[in-house]
Design a protein around this motif. Structure first.
Motif, PDB file in Angstrom:
ATOM      1  N   TRP A 154      42.237  46.884  43.517  1.00 30.44           N
ATOM      2  CA  TRP A 154      41.162  46.374  42.654  1.00 30.44           C
ATOM      3  C   TRP A 154      40.375  47.548  42.069  1.00 30.44           C
ATOM      4  O   TRP A 154      40.183  47.627  40.856  1.00 30.44           O
ATOM      5  N   ASP A 155      39.906  48.442  42.931  1.00 30.19           N
ATOM      6  CA  ASP A 155      39.041  49.533  42.492  1.00 30.19           C
ATOM      7  C   ASP A 155      39.735  50.462  41.499  1.00 30.19           C
ATOM      8  O   ASP A 155      39.146  50.832  40.480  1.00 30.19           O
TER       9      ASP A 155
ATOM     10  N   THR B 271      43.411  33.402  41.594  1.00 32.19           N
ATOM     11  CA  THR B 271      43.362  34.866  41.646  1.00 32.19           C
ATOM     12  C   THR B 271      43.109  35.432  40.243  1.00 32.19           C
ATOM     13  O   THR B 271      42.367  36.397  40.089  1.00 32.19           O
TER      14      THR B 271
ATOM     15  N   ARG C 193      35.620  39.207  37.365  1.00 37.09           N
ATOM     16  CA  ARG C 193      35.137  40.368  38.133  1.00 37.09           C
ATOM     17  C   ARG C 193      34.464  39.941  39.438  1.00 37.09           C
ATOM     18  O   ARG C 193      33.528  40.564  39.909  1.00 37.09           O
ATOM     19  N   ASP C 194      34.995  38.871  40.020  1.00 36.72           N
ATOM     20  CA  ASP C 194      34.507  38.346  41.299  1.00 36.72           C
ATOM     21  C   ASP C 194      35.331  38.978  42.420  1.00 36.72           C
ATOM     22  O   ASP C 194      36.279  38.381  42.926  1.00 36.72           O
ATOM     23  N   ARG C 195      34.982  40.196  42.785  1.00 39.01           N
ATOM     24  CA  ARG C 195      35.740  40.964  43.785  1.00 39.01           C
ATOM     25  C   ARG C 195      35.837  40.223  45.119  1.00 39.01           C
ATOM     26  O   ARG C 195      36.904  40.144  45.723  1.00 39.01           O
TER      27      ARG C 195
ATOM     28  N   THR D  24      39.307  34.705  39.292  1.00 37.79           N
ATOM     29  CA  THR D  24      38.372  35.587  39.996  1.00 37.79           C
ATOM     30  C   THR D  24      38.518  37.025  39.513  1.00 37.79           C
ATOM     31  O   THR D  24      37.534  37.749  39.378  1.00 37.79           O
ATOM     32  N   TRP D  25      39.751  37.459  39.224  1.00 39.32           N
ATOM     33  CA  TRP D  25      39.980  38.807  38.683  1.00 39.32           C
ATOM     34  C   TRP D  25      39.281  38.962  37.331  1.00 39.32           C
ATOM     35  O   TRP D  25      38.506  39.896  37.123  1.00 39.32           O
TER      36      TRP D  25
ATOM     37  N   MET E 146      40.192  48.530  38.120  1.00 33.76           N
ATOM     38  CA  MET E 146      38.925  48.301  37.426  1.00 33.76           C
ATOM     39  C   MET E 146      38.311  49.603  36.922  1.00 33.76           C
ATOM     40  O   MET E 146      37.644  49.613  35.884  1.00 33.76           O
TER      41      MET E 146
ATOM     42  N   TRP F 170      38.105  37.150  44.752  1.00 34.53           N
ATOM     43  CA  TRP F 170      39.512  37.557  44.679  1.00 34.53           C
ATOM     44  C   TRP F 170      40.010  37.946  46.068  1.00 34.53           C
ATOM     45  O   TRP F 170      41.090  37.559  46.479  1.00 34.53           O
ATOM     46  N   ARG F 171      39.210  38.679  46.809  1.00 39.30           N
ATOM     47  CA  ARG F 171      39.582  39.104  48.172  1.00 39.30           C
ATOM     48  C   ARG F 171      39.814  37.894  49.070  1.00 39.30           C
ATOM     49  O   ARG F 171      40.711  37.900  49.915  1.00 39.30           O
TER      50      ARG F 171
ATOM     51  N   LEU G 243      41.689  46.079  48.210  1.00 36.28           N
ATOM     52  CA  LEU G 243      40.534  46.500  47.425  1.00 36.28           C
ATOM     53  C   LEU G 243      40.750  47.859  46.763  1.00 36.28           C
ATOM     54  O   LEU G 243      40.144  48.143  45.726  1.00 36.28           O
TER      55      LEU G 243
END
Length: 137
Positions: free
Chosen positions: A48-49, A8, A15-17, A11-12, A52, A20-21, A45
């Motif tokens: 995440w959004d 996690t 920036r591999d959304r 991927t974070w 970011m 990560w999901r 998400l």
């Protein structure tokens, strides 16, 4: 199982959304102070959004991970600069401060197989606001 925190984090930070999901089950639970409290991919998400957008240069560093049964506990740190708006308590955007922060946090995760079912994150909101200069008034 502790490798899941590494995945996690990687991927974070990359920036591999989508990657990560994929670390989470479809109907996962996400709880974060003042940001998200919900279930499913939309809640995940949204976290995440918002993060970011407010802190596009953020980087997570894992300090330690403890695994026991279906539980994973991480102690980590986020280092970032606030260059995007932050949602205030009533949802009103707070303009970016341009300040940097280095904020420790804890994540408590419940695992099922090789995916996360639930993540509860905790950090000191006063420390965060202070580092961003939002408590100076």
């Amino acid at each position: 199982m502790a490798d899941l925190v590494e995945l996690t984090t990687t991927t974070w930070n990359d920036r591999d959304r989508a990657g990560w999901r994929e670390c989470y089950v479809e109907d996962c639970e996400m709880l974060t102070p003042g940001v998200v409290d919900g279930t499913g991919g939309a809640a995940l998400l949204a976290f995440w959004d918002e993060t970011m957008e407010a802190f596009p240069d953020n980087r997570i560093t894992v300090v330690r991970v403890v695994a026991q049964g279906e539980m994973l506990v991480e102690e980590s740190r986020i280092d970032a600069t606030n260059t995007g708006p932050i949602a205030g308590p009533d949802g009103t955007p707070i303009p970016p401060t341009g300040r940097s922060l280095s904020l420790p946090f804890a994540g408590i995760h419940r695992i099922d197989g090789d995916r996360i079912v639930s993540s509860h994150f905790y950090w000191d909101t006063f420390d965060m606001l202070g580092q961003l200069g939002l408590l100076d008034a």
